[in-house]
Design an enzyme around this catalytic site. Structure first.
Site, PDB file in Angstrom:
ATOM      1  N   TYR A  23      52.094  50.742  47.175  1.00  0.00           N
ATOM      2  CA  TYR A  23      52.098  49.442  46.514  1.00  0.00           C
ATOM      3  C   TYR A  23      52.246  49.654  45.016  1.00  0.00           C
ATOM      4  CZ  TYR A  23      50.558  44.759  45.132  1.00  0.00           C
ATOM      5  OH  TYR A  23      50.496  43.491  44.597  1.00  0.00           O
ATOM      6  N   ASP A 118      52.973  56.367  39.991  1.00  0.00           N
ATOM      7  CA  ASP A 118      52.186  55.151  39.806  1.00  0.00           C
ATOM      8  C   ASP A 118      50.719  55.548  39.914  1.00  0.00           C
ATOM      9  OD1 ASP A 118      50.808  52.805  39.913  1.00  0.00           O
ATOM     10  OD2 ASP A 118      52.164  51.818  41.339  1.00  0.00           O
ATOM     11  N   LYS A 146      44.183  48.902  36.030  1.00  0.00           N
ATOM     12  CA  LYS A 146      42.816  48.931  36.553  1.00  0.00           C
ATOM     13  C   LYS A 146      41.843  49.615  35.583  1.00  0.00           C
ATOM     14  CE  LYS A 146      44.365  47.760  41.035  1.00  0.00           C
ATOM     15  NZ  LYS A 146      45.614  48.133  41.651  1.00  0.00           N
TER      16      LYS A 146
HETATM   17  C1  LIG Z   1      47.000  47.389  41.651  1.00  0.00           C
HETATM   18  C2  LIG Z   1      48.184  48.255  41.644  1.00  0.00           C
HETATM   19  C3  LIG Z   1      49.307  47.955  40.870  1.00  0.00           C
HETATM   20  C4  LIG Z   1      49.409  46.777  39.961  1.00  0.00           C
HETATM   21  O1  LIG Z   1      49.525  45.604  40.588  1.00  0.00           O
HETATM   22  P1  LIG Z   1      49.636  44.253  39.767  1.00  0.00           P
HETATM   23  O2  LIG Z   1      48.546  43.439  40.334  1.00  0.00           O
HETATM   24  O3  LIG Z   1      50.971  43.727  40.045  1.00  0.00           O
HETATM   25  O4  LIG Z   1      49.440  44.549  38.337  1.00  0.00           O
HETATM   26  C5  LIG Z   1      50.333  48.880  40.805  1.00  0.00           C
HETATM   27  N1  LIG Z   1      50.273  50.032  41.478  1.00  0.00           N
HETATM   28  C6  LIG Z   1      49.206  50.366  42.217  1.00  0.00           C
HETATM   29  C7  LIG Z   1      49.172  51.712  42.866  1.00  0.00           C
HETATM   30  C8  LIG Z   1      48.131  49.482  42.349  1.00  0.00           C
HETATM   31  O5  LIG Z   1      47.093  49.833  43.101  1.00  0.00           O
END
Ligand SMILES: *Cc1c(COP(=O)(O)O)cnc(C)c1O
Length: 305
Positions: A23, A118, A146
């Site tokens: 994600y 990421d 985060k």
């Molecule tokens: C939370 C998350 C994001 C960011 O998501 P947004 O809510 O769109 O800012 C990106 N990559 C990872 C791995 C995440 O867990």
């Protein structure tokens, strides 16, 4: 979203390659075979994403060198960036073999694609230097979120100097937003990072190792076990080896987890509400708190049997 723009701007290519179950946030290009809130959904893609945008996103499997190499062979020269969660944690915790991560980085380079780690979850969490530090690999761009906001709304990306020089005002890749560099969020993030810099990772990691070792013994009667890395843990069905891709996940996981989740909620132990969401041990989880949780989990397991 911004890191992809840099990668596309720098390479002059449009396609990106991601891994199923990873994600990368709510940007259109990345809501393809994603995890997090989309985990466990049969229709993984969001409505409202134009097919022309989704078509630019190629998807391959984690833990599968052959599939990855095949995709690079076919589309490599059109790919601006390969993006991966080096510690995939949005579809359970799918810990990767170090050789697989190395192949992802090295083979992308060979076709001129950039590599984006990421680290929105793993950054400053897997270690001070995140998975970049733990893996010893050098991606071209890294994304953060985060932890760096200390609970407030921040996302950031970092990368090789020549790539970051392409970002405006120095370069031609646009970067701005009403909330960019919001002073309150910056101050909160800075305070969080200062606290993290004082060597708390070792403490958190040993606390988590102790907690998860005891937790997996307690969960055995339910045929559940625990995977963990640093301060991240995930409860999943017992299997011959820890799951590394979506293909390793047994069916019916969500149903099996539900019973445990609700039994624990009744005892004021609040786990993540989805079987595919991981747990995090934080500094607020003192040994006393963790002991109490384990005691209640033991009671719940006894009741569930
Ligand atoms: C939370 C998350 C994001 C960011 O998501 P947004 O809510 O769109 O800012 C990106 N990559 C990872 C791995 C995440 O867990």
């Amino acid at each position: 979203m911004s890191a992809l723009r840099v990668a596309r701007g720098a390479t002059g290519r449009d396609k990106i390659l991601k891994f199923e179950g990873c994600y990368h946030g709510h940007a259109d290009s990345l809501l393809v075979k994603a995890g997090s809130g989309l985990a466990g959904e049969s229709a993984a893609d969001s409505a409202g994403v134009p097919a022309q945008i989704a078509d630019l996103t190629l998807v391959t499997q984690l833990d599968d060198e052959a599939g990855y190499l095949e995709t690079l062979k076919r589309h490599g020269r059109e790919i601006a960036a390969v993006i991966i969660e080096p510690m995939p944690a949005n579809y359970g915790l799918l810990l990767q073999r170090p050789e697989f991560l190395r192949t992802v980085v090295e083979e992308a380079r060979k076709v001129g694609a950039l590599v984006i780690f990421d680290e929105v979850i793993s950054g400053f969490r897997a270690a001070w230097g995140g998975m970049v530090e733990r893996s010893g690999l050098r991606p071209d761009l890294v994304t953060y979120g985060k932890i760096i906001g200390g609970g407030l709304a921040v996302g950031a990306y970092a990368g090789r100097g020549d790539l970051m020089d392409q970002v405006s005002p120095a370069g031609r890749v646009y970067q701005a937003g009403t909330l960019s560099a919001n002073p309150l969020a910056m101050r909160t993030g800075l305070a969080t990072l200062q606290k993290l810099r004082s060597g708390v990772h070792t403490l958190l990691e040993s606390r988590t190792a102790d907690f998860t070792a005891r937790l997996s013994v307690i969960l055995k009667p339910l045929e559940l076990t625990v995977s963990s890395l640093a301060s991240v843990f995930w409860i999943h069905p017992v299997s011959a080896r820890a799951p590394r891709s979506l293909r390793d996940l047994p069916s019916g996981m969500a149903e099996r987890y539900q019973g445990l989740f609700h039994a624990l909620l009744n005892k004021n132990v609040y786990l993540a509400p989805s079987a595919f969401e991981v747990g995090f041990i934080s500094l607020a989880h003192t040994p006393e708190v963790l002991n109490e949780a384990l005691q209640k989990i033991e009671e719940a397991v006894r009741e569930l049997r």
